[in-house]
Write a protein that holds these residues in place. Structure first.
Motif, PDB file in Angstrom:
ATOM      1  N   GLN A  67       0.861  -1.182   0.000  1.00 26.35           N
ATOM      2  CA  GLN A  67       0.000   0.000   0.000  1.00 26.35           C
ATOM      3  C   GLN A  67       0.897   1.232   0.000  1.00 26.35           C
ATOM      4  N   GLN A  74      -2.386  11.987  -7.259  1.00 25.56           N
ATOM      5  CA  GLN A  74      -2.856  10.819  -6.515  1.00 25.56           C
ATOM      6  C   GLN A  74      -2.602   9.522  -7.304  1.00 25.56           C
ATOM      7  N   HIS A  85       0.125   6.562  -6.197  1.00 26.61           N
ATOM      8  CA  HIS A  85      -0.311   5.175  -5.999  1.00 26.61           C
ATOM      9  C   HIS A  85       0.507   4.215  -6.865  1.00 26.61           C
ATOM     10  N   VAL A 108     -13.189   4.404  -3.220  1.00 28.01           N
ATOM     11  CA  VAL A 108     -13.510   4.579  -1.809  1.00 28.01           C
ATOM     12  C   VAL A 108     -13.315   6.040  -1.421  1.00 28.01           C
ATOM     13  N   LEU A 125      -6.203   3.807  -9.355  1.00 29.85           N
ATOM     14  CA  LEU A 125      -6.122   3.310  -7.983  1.00 29.85           C
ATOM     15  C   LEU A 125      -6.954   2.051  -7.777  1.00 29.85           C
ATOM     16  N   GLU A 139     -12.324   7.576   1.159  1.00 30.40           N
ATOM     17  CA  GLU A 139     -11.106   7.967   1.870  1.00 30.40           C
ATOM     18  C   GLU A 139      -9.983   8.388   0.934  1.00 30.40           C
ATOM     19  N   SER A 140     -10.008   7.888  -0.290  1.00 29.88           N
ATOM     20  CA  SER A 140      -8.944   8.234  -1.233  1.00 29.88           C
ATOM     21  C   SER A 140      -9.044   9.681  -1.714  1.00 29.88           C
ATOM     22  N   ASN A 194      -9.398   0.991  -4.577  1.00 33.15           N
ATOM     23  CA  ASN A 194      -9.040   2.018  -3.604  1.00 33.15           C
ATOM     24  C   ASN A 194      -9.512   3.400  -4.050  1.00 33.15           C
ATOM     25  N   ARG A 223       2.646   0.893  -5.745  1.00 32.25           N
ATOM     26  CA  ARG A 223       1.845  -0.326  -5.839  1.00 32.25           C
ATOM     27  C   ARG A 223       2.499  -1.335  -6.783  1.00 32.25           C
TER      28      ARG A 223
END
Length: 562
Positions: free
Chosen positions: A20, A328, A332, A419, A413, A421-422, A416, A336
């Protein structure tokens, strides 16, 4: 029943968390945005660089980014009455909303164009400030943008607006409903749109009746409704209403000089797709007191300058969200690992990420070219035409690209990105508003055609602008030729039918020209090869042709936070 005491036990981890990315926090959004730094220096705002460096660190901090999350998680709430049953028409905001506005006002996102008055770069510095603050949270940019855009309209009528002008330039954020003259700083909203008219403001039915002998003959009482009134907790509002002489422009304060509340009633707050931190409302005026700006019947002419500046902010805001979505996605994919390799090393993902980086650069260069035009328009006829026509072109195309861009960046992403929160869903929901606000796509494209049809110099100026880059790329040269042929051979009705295609051509040609002149060579080559090579061919993101310098493009775009 006996109570059996249990020993203190730490909750045991059931698995090790790995693969992550680390949290993308506490990085400098200005310093690590190479394109933005270059735009600020090239377009004459290098004097503001120290302030922008400080702001970049602030908006990239964990604290400020958390404000953006909270402002959307806890949206504004309408309070029509107090506990005693008295009508108050107030909107309650989460503290994070006020913190975001305080940050933007302190750094001049609402007024820097008019505060500094340097020989060059005033609008560019303000554009960079707005661009950075929008990445922390886009919704609070609405009252910031409207205040910035309203100032020149109000300044042009200082004979009736003088008591408020210095307060609109203040760098102090002062929330709450009080007499404007007693506050440390003011914000300005607007109320144009009505149910039956939408973008056709000449269909407005709100009426304005002159109050004889009041305020030098400029005071009126307004009665009617507004289907969209943005940021209803602002101190002042620019409003269009039908006076005896026709559609006219007024400034309407929420609180009157005697401390009483103007007859401005909030009916409800809009439940919107995005832009949730910002309160958008429906309001009723019942003999609300307002002051006429300019002459009766000249409402659109009076307010058009505000429209141009808010349209530019739609471009800047979209470019800012593109940059944040790109950062972002890059962050990621930098960390990742899938199928034995980092995502950013995998050819198809590199294609997608590089394509997104190219689009972000093109949008940013175009936005800041327009900011320079705002700085130079008063003294340079070419820049005046670019400001008027170019803002409409960019408003259509950049904001139209926004939703698809956000969706593609979100997908980088995977789950993820879906969601909350991202932060990516918030960007995705926010993107469409800039394409709608201040004129949706059809309105903007028809505006471009009207400008071209009304004055031959408008098109001549645009062609002179892009010709500066001719001879450097075969795809651009061919696209320029195609556009000139299309615009000259189509009849007026055919132009209207194909207005979107024509404006798209203009935007892509212009972005390519700017990238060739000012962008990184690898970005310019990739843009021309992917956007201009096949006339009329749709290309989704991640369809760059082979042989491009994608490593150089990604190296330039990636935030260095390790």
């Amino acid at each position: 029943m006996d109570i059996v005491e249990q020993p203190d036990v730490m909750y045991a981890a059931t698995h090790k968390v790995f693969n992550q990315p680390p949290a993308l926090l506490n990085y400098n959004m200005f310093v690590q945005d190479v394109t933005l730094v270059e735009c600020v220096r090239r377009e004459g705002a290098d004097w503001a660089e120290a302030q922008l460096v400080a702001l970049g660190a602030r908006v990239g901090s964990e604290e400020v980014l958390s404000w953006g999350q909270a402002a959307n998680a806890f949206p504004p709430v309408l309070q029509t009455h107090n506990r005693y049953g008295q009508r108050i028409d107030e909107v309650a905001f989460h503290p994070s909303w006020h913190q975001l506005l305080d940050l933007s006002v302190t750094h001049g996102a609402h007024a820097l164009s008019w505060q500094a008055m340097r020989p060059a770069g005033n609008h560019v510095a303000r554009a960079a400030t707005f661009y950075l603050c929008s990445q922390a949270e886009a919704g609070h940019g609405c009252p910031i943008s409207m205040t910035h855009a309203a100032y020149p309209v109000l300044k042009a009528h200082a004979e009736v607006t003088e008591p408020w002008l210095s307060l609109l330039l203040s760098s102090r954020y002062d929330p709450g409903l009080r007499q404007p003259e007693q506050k440390a700083g003011l914000l300005c909203g607007m109320g144009m749109t009505e149910k039956q008219g939408g973008s056709d403001v000449r269909a407005n039915t709100t009426t304005a009746r002159s109050v004889a002998g009041s305020y030098g003959g400029s005071a009126y009482l307004l009665t009617g409704h507004k289907w969209f009134c943005s940021a209803p907790m602002c101190d002042l509002f620019l409003v269009l209403a039908q006076a005896p002489g026709g559609l006219s422009c007024f400034v309407l304060p929420r609180i009157l000089a005697d401390g009483t509340r103007n007859r401005f009633f909030i009916q409800r707050l809009k439940d919107k797709l995005g832009n949730r931190s910002n309160a958008s409302s429906e309001v009723e005026f019942n003999a609300a007191w307002a002051v006429l700006l300019g002459e009766e019947g000249h409402g659109v002419r009076t307010i058009i300058e505000m429209v141009n500046f808010t349209r530019l902010d739609c471009v800047l805001g979209t470019a800012a969200m593109m940059r944040q979505a790109l950062v972002q996605a890059l962050h990621h994919c930098e960390y990742r690992i899938a199928f034995g390799r980092r995502l950013i090393e995998q050819p198809l993902m590199k294609n997608v990420l590089a394509d997104l980086a190219i689009e972000s650069d093109a949008a940013t260069l175009l936005a800041f070219r327009l900011a320079r035009a705002c700085d130079q328009a008063q003294s340079n006829p070419h820049e005046q035409y670019i400001k008027r026509l170019g803002t409409a072109i960019a408003k259509y195309w950049v904001t139209k690209r926004g939703p698809a861009y956000a969706a593609e960046a979100l997908e980088c992403l995977g789950g993820n990105g879906y969601v909350e929160e991202s932060g990516m869903p918030r960007i995705y929901r926010e993107m469409p508003v800039n394409a709608i606000w201040e004129g949706s796509g059809n309105v903007i494209c028809l505006d471009v055609l009207r400008s071209i049809g009304k004055d031959p110099q408008v098109l001549a100026t645009f062609l002179a602008e892009i010709t500066q880059a001719s001879g450097y790329d075969q795809h651009l040269d061919a696209a320029m030729t195609r556009f000139e042929q299309d615009i000259s051979r189509l009849s007026a009705s055919e132009q209207e039918w194909q207005a979107r295609r024509l404006v798209e051509q203009m935007a892509l040609i212009w972005q390519a020209a700017l990238l060739i002149q000012h962008g990184h060579p690898a970005v310019a080559e990739a843009f021309c090869a992917s956007r201009l090579a096949d006339a009329g061919a749709y290309r989704g993101f991640g369809t760059l042709p082979a042989g491009l310098a994608t490593d150089a493009i990604l190296e330039r775009a990636c935030p260095k936070i390790r």
